[in-house]
Write a protein that holds these residues in place. Structure first.
Motif, PDB file in Angstrom:
ATOM      1  N   UNK A   1       0.826  -1.206   0.000  1.00 22.05           N
ATOM      2  CA  UNK A   1       0.000   0.000   0.000  1.00 22.05           C
ATOM      3  C   UNK A   1       0.862   1.258   0.000  1.00 22.05           C
ATOM      4  N   UNK A   2       2.042   1.164   0.585  1.00 18.39           N
ATOM      5  CA  UNK A   2       2.945   2.316   0.585  1.00 18.39           C
ATOM      6  C   UNK A   2       3.504   2.595  -0.803  1.00 18.39           C
ATOM      7  N   UNK A   3       3.533   1.594  -1.655  1.00 19.81           N
ATOM      8  CA  UNK A   3       4.006   1.819  -3.020  1.00 19.81           C
ATOM      9  C   UNK A   3       3.117   2.839  -3.721  1.00 19.81           C
ATOM     10  N   UNK A   4       1.818   2.771  -3.463  1.00 21.86           N
ATOM     11  CA  UNK A   4       0.887   3.728  -4.058  1.00 21.86           C
ATOM     12  C   UNK A   4       1.169   5.143  -3.547  1.00 21.86           C
ATOM     13  N   UNK A   5       1.287   5.257  -2.228  1.00 24.25           N
ATOM     14  CA  UNK A   5       1.490   6.588  -1.658  1.00 24.25           C
ATOM     15  C   UNK A   5       2.873   7.139  -1.986  1.00 24.25           C
ATOM     16  N   UNK A   6       3.884   6.291  -2.032  1.00 22.78           N
ATOM     17  CA  UNK A   6       5.228   6.769  -2.397  1.00 22.78           C
ATOM     18  C   UNK A   6       5.234   7.235  -3.851  1.00 22.78           C
ATOM     19  N   UNK A   7       4.490   6.565  -4.706  1.00 20.08           N
ATOM     20  CA  UNK A   7       4.384   7.025  -6.100  1.00 20.08           C
ATOM     21  C   UNK A   7       3.759   8.409  -6.162  1.00 20.08           C
ATOM     22  N   UNK A   8       2.709   8.620  -5.374  1.00 16.97           N
ATOM     23  CA  UNK A   8       2.080   9.944  -5.325  1.00 16.97           C
ATOM     24  C   UNK A   8       3.021  10.997  -4.757  1.00 16.97           C
ATOM     25  N   UNK A   9       3.756  10.633  -3.728  1.00 15.08           N
ATOM     26  CA  UNK A   9       4.736  11.548  -3.146  1.00 15.08           C
ATOM     27  C   UNK A   9       5.830  11.886  -4.157  1.00 15.08           C
ATOM     28  N   UNK A  10       6.283  10.878  -4.873  1.00 14.70           N
ATOM     29  CA  UNK A  10       7.348  11.094  -5.853  1.00 14.70           C
ATOM     30  C   UNK A  10       6.883  12.039  -6.967  1.00 14.70           C
ATOM     31  N   UNK A  11       5.658  11.836  -7.434  1.00 16.77           N
ATOM     32  CA  UNK A  11       5.127  12.718  -8.482  1.00 16.77           C
ATOM     33  C   UNK A  11       5.092  14.164  -7.984  1.00 16.77           C
ATOM     34  N   UNK A  12       4.675  14.377  -6.752  1.00 23.08           N
ATOM     35  CA  UNK A  12       4.632  15.731  -6.201  1.00 23.08           C
ATOM     36  C   UNK A  12       6.035  16.295  -5.985  1.00 23.08           C
TER      37      UNK A  12
ATOM     38  N   UNK B   1      11.260  12.376   4.428  1.00 21.62           N
ATOM     39  CA  UNK B   1      10.537  12.130   5.682  1.00 21.62           C
ATOM     40  C   UNK B   1       9.247  11.358   5.432  1.00 21.62           C
ATOM     41  N   UNK B   2       8.489  11.757   4.412  1.00 22.67           N
ATOM     42  CA  UNK B   2       7.234  11.078   4.119  1.00 22.67           C
ATOM     43  C   UNK B   2       7.446   9.652   3.628  1.00 22.67           C
ATOM     44  N   UNK B   3       8.524   9.420   2.879  1.00 26.34           N
ATOM     45  CA  UNK B   3       8.822   8.051   2.449  1.00 26.34           C
ATOM     46  C   UNK B   3       9.134   7.186   3.664  1.00 26.34           C
ATOM     47  N   UNK B   4       9.910   7.714   4.606  1.00 28.14           N
ATOM     48  CA  UNK B   4      10.213   6.957   5.834  1.00 28.14           C
ATOM     49  C   UNK B   4       8.927   6.683   6.613  1.00 28.14           C
ATOM     50  N   UNK B   5       8.062   7.673   6.712  1.00 25.15           N
ATOM     51  CA  UNK B   5       6.779   7.475   7.403  1.00 25.15           C
ATOM     52  C   UNK B   5       5.954   6.387   6.727  1.00 25.15           C
ATOM     53  N   UNK B   6       6.039   6.277   5.404  1.00 27.12           N
ATOM     54  CA  UNK B   6       5.270   5.273   4.685  1.00 27.12           C
ATOM     55  C   UNK B   6       5.736   3.856   5.004  1.00 27.12           C
TER      56      UNK B   6
ATOM     57  N   UNK C   1       2.083   5.347   8.541  1.00 26.50           N
ATOM     58  CA  UNK C   1       1.913   5.469   7.091  1.00 26.50           C
ATOM     59  C   UNK C   1       0.542   6.035   6.736  1.00 26.50           C
ATOM     60  N   UNK C   2      -0.486   5.567   7.404  1.00 29.25           N
ATOM     61  CA  UNK C   2      -1.846   6.048   7.112  1.00 29.25           C
ATOM     62  C   UNK C   2      -1.999   7.504   7.550  1.00 29.25           C
ATOM     63  N   UNK C   3      -1.530   7.810   8.744  1.00 30.14           N
ATOM     64  CA  UNK C   3      -1.666   9.170   9.273  1.00 30.14           C
ATOM     65  C   UNK C   3      -0.903  10.167   8.395  1.00 30.14           C
ATOM     66  N   UNK C   4       0.339   9.831   8.050  1.00 31.86           N
ATOM     67  CA  UNK C   4       1.126  10.772   7.250  1.00 31.86           C
ATOM     68  C   UNK C   4       0.544  10.943   5.851  1.00 31.86           C
ATOM     69  N   UNK C   5      -0.023   9.873   5.279  1.00 29.87           N
ATOM     70  CA  UNK C   5      -0.589  10.040   3.948  1.00 29.87           C
ATOM     71  C   UNK C   5      -1.884  10.851   3.991  1.00 29.87           C
ATOM     72  N   UNK C   6      -2.656  10.692   5.042  1.00 28.60           N
ATOM     73  CA  UNK C   6      -3.851  11.534   5.178  1.00 28.60           C
ATOM     74  C   UNK C   6      -3.464  13.011   5.240  1.00 28.60           C
TER      75      UNK C   6
END
Length: 191
Positions: free
Chosen positions: A130-141, A154-159, A165-170
């Protein structure tokens, strides 16, 4: 991306159903007919789908960062994957808590305690998928300049940290949504 994600979630909850089905359908006599033979293929199918999803995300990340609509879909999908796996983790924790209690109460079962690490490893594989999805979104940004290198790291480490991971992605999801609405060219928000 949605089809692979849906298949992954079906596989994930199917794996859990292999264990929970006999427990929920038991008559209380103590005779549980858990189909242990189905568990390894279900876990392997789930892990294969996780790897396919990660490879698919890696291949599409460049196209996603160039397309606003694709970024929005990726961010929505990443948030959905994080939120839709919360019931899995709650149930997974309950199952392994019961098993660990049995390991401590029933003499001789301690020899099977290393199998508890397999449950932890499987749960962490879900966090990684599930972190692969959020890390992809973070990377695009990050590539668009909406995240600094430090915030991205920092956000990748949180993921990679369970629950965080859920809290930081929210937090990230709503920050991106708000910042996009503040920009003049963004009508619906990029979230």
């Amino acid at each position: 991306m949605i089809i692979i994600s849906a298949l992954y979630l079906v596989s994930l909850y199917g794996t859990q159903a292999v264990l929970l089905g006999p427990i929920l359908l038991s008559d209380g006599s103590g005779d549980l007919d858990i189909p242990w033979g189905l568990l390894p293929p279900a876990v392997i199918a789930n892990l294969i789908l996780a790897v396919v999803a990660i490879i698919f995300l890696i291949k599409r990340v460049r196209r996603v960062q160039a397309d606003l609509s694709a970024r929005r879909r990726l961010n929505h999908l990443a948030l959905a994957m994080k939120l839709l796996t919360i019931p899995f983790f709650i149930t997974h924790l309950q199952i392994w808590s019961m098993m660990l209690a049995a390991f401590l109460v029933i003499p001789g079962l301690q020899i099977l305690l290393p199998f508890g690490f397999l449950g932890v490893a499987f749960a962490y594989s879900v966090v990684l998928a599930t972190s692969a999805y959020s890390i992809s979104g973070l990377y695009a940004q990050y590539r668009l300049g909406n995240l600094t290198g430090k915030k991205f790291a920092r956000n990748v480490i949180f993921q990679l940290i369970f629950v965080l991971d859920v809290i930081s992605y929210l937090v990230f999801y709503f920050q991106i949504r708000r910042s996009c609405k503040e920009q003049t060219g963004c009508e619906k928000g990029e979230s």
